[in-house]
Design a protein around this motif. Structure first.
Motif, PDB file in Angstrom:
ATOM      1  N   SER A 124       0.373  -5.832 -16.721  1.00 42.53           N
ATOM      2  CA  SER A 124       0.105  -5.805 -18.158  1.00 42.53           C
ATOM      3  C   SER A 124      -1.154  -4.997 -18.438  1.00 42.53           C
ATOM      4  CB  SER A 124      -0.096  -7.233 -18.691  1.00 42.53           C
ATOM      5  OG  SER A 124       1.131  -7.920 -18.752  1.00 42.53           O
ATOM      6  N   PHE A 125      -1.352  -4.713 -19.710  1.00 39.41           N
ATOM      7  CA  PHE A 125      -2.552  -4.031 -20.205  1.00 39.41           C
ATOM      8  C   PHE A 125      -3.806  -4.749 -19.725  1.00 39.41           C
ATOM      9  CE2 PHE A 125      -5.756  -3.739 -23.618  1.00 39.41           C
ATOM     10  CZ  PHE A 125      -5.786  -2.378 -23.880  1.00 39.41           C
ATOM     11  N   TYR A 126      -4.733  -3.983 -19.093  1.00 41.58           N
ATOM     12  CA  TYR A 126      -5.981  -4.617 -18.648  1.00 41.58           C
ATOM     13  C   TYR A 126      -6.901  -4.758 -19.866  1.00 41.58           C
ATOM     14  CZ  TYR A 126      -5.106  -1.984 -14.184  1.00 41.58           C
ATOM     15  OH  TYR A 126      -4.599  -1.381 -13.063  1.00 41.58           O
TER      16      TYR A 126
ATOM     17  N   THR B 165     -10.269  -0.146  -3.314  1.00 43.57           N
ATOM     18  CA  THR B 165     -11.574  -0.023  -3.971  1.00 43.57           C
ATOM     19  C   THR B 165     -11.428   0.032  -5.490  1.00 43.57           C
ATOM     20  OG1 THR B 165     -11.484   2.376  -3.753  1.00 43.57           O
ATOM     21  CG2 THR B 165     -12.635   1.168  -2.005  1.00 43.57           C
ATOM     22  N   GLY B 166     -10.197  -0.114  -5.980  1.00 42.13           N
ATOM     23  CA  GLY B 166      -9.957  -0.062  -7.418  1.00 42.13           C
ATOM     24  C   GLY B 166      -9.668  -1.430  -8.008  1.00 42.13           C
ATOM     25  N   ALA B 167      -9.113  -1.425  -9.219  1.00 40.05           N
ATOM     26  CA  ALA B 167      -8.961  -2.661  -9.988  1.00 40.05           C
ATOM     27  C   ALA B 167      -7.917  -3.600  -9.370  1.00 40.05           C
ATOM     28  CB  ALA B 167      -8.600  -2.318 -11.430  1.00 40.05           C
ATOM     29  N   GLN B 168      -6.693  -3.118  -9.241  1.00 41.96           N
ATOM     30  CA  GLN B 168      -5.619  -4.004  -8.779  1.00 41.96           C
ATOM     31  C   GLN B 168      -5.812  -4.393  -7.320  1.00 41.96           C
ATOM     32  OE1 GLN B 168      -1.598  -2.817  -9.743  1.00 41.96           O
ATOM     33  NE2 GLN B 168      -2.207  -1.839 -11.656  1.00 41.96           N
ATOM     34  N   GLY B 169      -5.959  -3.376  -6.471  1.00 44.35           N
ATOM     35  CA  GLY B 169      -6.096  -3.639  -5.043  1.00 44.35           C
ATOM     36  C   GLY B 169      -7.367  -4.412  -4.732  1.00 44.35           C
TER      37      GLY B 169
ATOM     38  N   PRO C   1       5.411   8.515 -20.063  1.00 43.29           N
ATOM     39  CA  PRO C   1       5.432   9.059 -18.698  1.00 43.29           C
ATOM     40  C   PRO C   1       4.907   8.098 -17.628  1.00 43.29           C
ATOM     41  CG  PRO C   1       4.746  10.754 -20.241  1.00 43.29           C
ATOM     42  CD  PRO C   1       4.867   9.487 -21.040  1.00 43.29           C
ATOM     43  N   HIS C   2       3.752   7.416 -17.901  1.00 44.84           N
ATOM     44  CA  HIS C   2       3.185   6.600 -16.817  1.00 44.84           C
ATOM     45  C   HIS C   2       3.940   5.295 -16.616  1.00 44.84           C
ATOM     46  CE1 HIS C   2       0.973   4.429 -20.019  1.00 44.84           C
ATOM     47  NE2 HIS C   2       0.631   3.532 -19.127  1.00 44.84           N
ATOM     48  N   PHE C   3       4.800   4.927 -17.550  1.00 47.06           N
ATOM     49  CA  PHE C   3       5.726   3.810 -17.345  1.00 47.06           C
ATOM     50  C   PHE C   3       7.009   4.310 -16.666  1.00 47.06           C
ATOM     51  CE2 PHE C   3       4.994  -0.167 -20.052  1.00 47.06           C
ATOM     52  CZ  PHE C   3       3.637   0.007 -20.148  1.00 47.06           C
TER      53      PHE C   3
HETATM   54  N1  LIG Z   1      -5.312   0.326 -17.262  1.00 42.86           N
HETATM   55  C1  LIG Z   1      -4.314  -0.475 -17.576  1.00 42.86           C
HETATM   56  O1  LIG Z   1      -4.323  -1.199 -18.568  1.00 42.86           O
HETATM   57  C2  LIG Z   1      -3.113  -0.516 -16.665  1.00 42.86           C
HETATM   58  C3  LIG Z   1      -2.154  -1.500 -16.894  1.00 42.86           C
HETATM   59  C4  LIG Z   1      -1.042  -1.549 -16.066  1.00 42.86           C
HETATM   60  C5  LIG Z   1      -0.902  -0.619 -15.046  1.00 42.86           C
HETATM   61  N2  LIG Z   1      -1.855   0.327 -14.858  1.00 42.86           N
HETATM   62  C6  LIG Z   1      -1.667   1.306 -13.766  1.00 42.86           C
HETATM   63  O2  LIG Z   1      -2.592   1.038 -12.746  1.00 42.86           O
HETATM   64  C7  LIG Z   1      -2.632   2.175 -11.905  1.00 42.86           C
HETATM   65  C8  LIG Z   1      -4.016   2.334 -11.348  1.00 42.86           C
HETATM   66  O3  LIG Z   1      -4.401   1.194 -10.646  1.00 42.86           O
HETATM   67  P1  LIG Z   1      -5.908   0.698 -10.669  1.00 42.86           P
HETATM   68  O4  LIG Z   1      -6.325   0.500 -12.085  1.00 42.86           O
HETATM   69  O5  LIG Z   1      -6.023  -0.429  -9.726  1.00 42.86           O
HETATM   70  O6  LIG Z   1      -6.651   1.979 -10.126  1.00 42.86           O
HETATM   71  P2  LIG Z   1      -8.221   2.288 -10.077  1.00 42.86           P
HETATM   72  O7  LIG Z   1      -9.050   1.097 -10.411  1.00 42.86           O
HETATM   73  O8  LIG Z   1      -8.417   3.551 -10.838  1.00 42.86           O
HETATM   74  O9  LIG Z   1      -8.461   2.519  -8.532  1.00 42.86           O
HETATM   75  C9  LIG Z   1      -7.935   3.515  -7.891  1.00 42.86           C
HETATM   76  C10 LIG Z   1      -8.390   3.429  -6.436  1.00 42.86           C
HETATM   77  O10 LIG Z   1      -7.333   4.012  -5.705  1.00 42.86           O
HETATM   78  C11 LIG Z   1      -7.806   4.882  -4.762  1.00 42.86           C
HETATM   79  N3  LIG Z   1      -7.071   6.149  -4.746  1.00 42.86           N
HETATM   80  C12 LIG Z   1      -7.019   7.107  -5.704  1.00 42.86           C
HETATM   81  N4  LIG Z   1      -6.272   8.134  -5.255  1.00 42.86           N
HETATM   82  C13 LIG Z   1      -5.869   7.808  -4.001  1.00 42.86           C
HETATM   83  C14 LIG Z   1      -5.093   8.450  -3.018  1.00 42.86           C
HETATM   84  N5  LIG Z   1      -4.607   9.686  -3.204  1.00 42.86           N
HETATM   85  N6  LIG Z   1      -4.851   7.803  -1.859  1.00 42.86           N
HETATM   86  C15 LIG Z   1      -5.360   6.583  -1.625  1.00 42.86           C
HETATM   87  N7  LIG Z   1      -6.128   5.914  -2.511  1.00 42.86           N
HETATM   88  C16 LIG Z   1      -6.371   6.539  -3.689  1.00 42.86           C
HETATM   89  C17 LIG Z   1      -9.285   5.109  -5.032  1.00 42.86           C
HETATM   90  O11 LIG Z   1      -9.933   4.625  -3.891  1.00 42.86           O
HETATM   91  P3  LIG Z   1     -10.750   5.555  -2.855  1.00 42.86           P
HETATM   92  O12 LIG Z   1     -11.521   6.550  -3.689  1.00 42.86           O
HETATM   93  O13 LIG Z   1     -11.610   4.533  -2.175  1.00 42.86           O
HETATM   94  O14 LIG Z   1      -9.739   6.189  -1.968  1.00 42.86           O
HETATM   95  C18 LIG Z   1      -9.617   4.202  -6.227  1.00 42.86           C
HETATM   96  O15 LIG Z   1     -10.684   3.323  -5.997  1.00 42.86           O
HETATM   97  C19 LIG Z   1      -2.195   3.360 -12.767  1.00 42.86           C
HETATM   98  O16 LIG Z   1      -1.042   3.960 -12.233  1.00 42.86           O
HETATM   99  C20 LIG Z   1      -1.934   2.746 -14.133  1.00 42.86           C
HETATM  100  O17 LIG Z   1      -0.850   3.330 -14.809  1.00 42.86           O
HETATM  101  C21 LIG Z   1      -2.974   0.386 -15.623  1.00 42.86           C
END
Ligand SMILES: NC(=O)c1ccc[n+]([C@@H]2O[C@H](COP(=O)([O-])OP(=O)(O)OC[C@H]3O[C@@H](n4cnc5c(N)ncnc54)[C@H](OP(=O)(O)O)[C@@H]3O)[C@@H](O)[C@H]2O)c1
Length: 316
Positions: A165-167, A13-17, A140-142
């Protein structure tokens, strides 16, 4: 019975997945069906994925037994962690371990682990060009994601390591977009100096992952970096200016200034941008745009992404 292979998607339900689920469901003649994993199968976002044709199942990365059930019978699994929900590298590592072990126990044939560099390989803790954070990290997050690469390898899980990469979406939802300064002028503020930063439309991460799953076993064991374009702060400001019809300046602050902004995660992000600036060549070389386009032919450039999000940016 369908002979399609199931791809179980964490973070569906998030960005990547979400991007991956939509890539699979929008290719109904393709080889896969999407299994969306969520903590709440009744949420609006979960229902929207079901309406697209995804199977929706319950799973929580903090509950290994639920993950094991969610991965059962899957050919592939997309594994991502959620650092910004908790700001804990240790928790992120534990969640990665739970996913790797669940994938191993369920006999998943191809995992994509969404990772980033362990920056301490470039900036050891003894290097004081940037502060050490939380006692043992530079970014830390890397660093926690890079550390978790070993967890997947040690579990013997057939894994592709996806360097994201950076979104560019951060310019909308994460408070990084053009903001008016005390002088009344719009500016974007990034501590990148002259460096070009690989960036991507978040939706293209899942589409690229889909390309990796389609390529199959030849991708196992590989590190694959993805980006839509490598763009400097000045170039992004110029593109924003064109889009908004008003000058947007590039405010190239020093990383130490950015670290001091005081919002949650500012030090982590200040170090992250400094890492991307100081190790620009390595960071960019790991994320080739043409290689990404080969996986994902509809890959967007920064200006493509801006144009597609014109209304959301103008209002933010
Ligand atoms: N922002 C950037 O530029 C960027 C770039 C590279 C990497 N990243 C990395 O991307 C990662 C986040 O990915 P994203 O942006 O795709 O996330 P996101 O859009 O914030 O989505 C997170 C989804 O994951 C689910 N979730 C949260 N906690 C959970 C849990 N305990 N168990 C199962 N599902 C869970 C939630 O779904 P439900 O509520 O439906 O369970 C939520 O919809 C971070 O670790 C970040 O460091 C970010």
């Amino acid at each position: 019975m369908s002979d399609k292979k199931i791809i179980a998607v964490v973070g569906a339900t998030g960005a990547q997945g979400g991007g991956l689920v939509r890539a699979i469901t929008s290719d109904p003649d393709g080889p896969f069906i999407a299994r969306a994993i969520t903590r709440d199968i009744n949420s609006d976002k979960a229902r929207a994925l079901a309406a697209l044709g995804a199977e929706v199942v319950a799973g929580d990365v903090d509950d290994p037994a639920s993950l094991r059930r969610a991965f059962e019978g899957a050919y592939g699994a997309y594994c991502v962690t959620f650092f910004w929900d908790h700001f804990s590298p240790e928790k992120e590592l534990a969640q990665a371990r739970a996913m790797a072990e669940a994938a191993r126990d369920a006999g998943v044939k191809h995992v994509i682990w969404s990772t980033l560099e362990d920056t301490r390989k470039w900036v050891p803790l003894s290097d004081d060009r940037m502060p050490t954070l939380m006692g043992q990290y530079k970014v830390p997050h890397f660093d926690s994601k890079g550390t978790a690469d070993r967890v997947f390898a040690d579990a013997g899980v057939p894994t592709t390591y996806l360097l994201t990469s950076f979104y560019w979406d951060n310019f909308i939802g994460f408070g990084m977009g053009p903001a008016r300064g005390a002088d009344g002028k719009l500016a974007i503020t990034l501590p990148l100096g002259e460096a070009k930063m690989p960036g991507i439309a978040a939706e293209d991460i899942g589409r690229s992952a889909y390309g990796i799953f389609k390529k199959g076993t030849e991708m196992i064991g590989k590190r694959v970096g993805i980006a839509g374009e490598h763009v400097s702060g000045a170039e992004m400001a110029s593109a924003f200016s064109t889009l908004l019809g008003e000058e947007v300046r590039y405010n190239a602050v020093d990383p130490s200034v950015y670290r001091g902004f005081g919002f949650p995660g500012a030090e982590d992000l200040g170090n992250m941008f400094q890492f991307k600036r100081d190790f620009e060549d390595d960071f960019r070389a790991a994320r080739p745009v043409e290689g990404t386009r080969a996986l994902n032919p509809s890959l967007q450039s920064f200006r493509d992404w801006l144009a597609a999000n014109r209304d959301r940016i103008a209002k933010s």
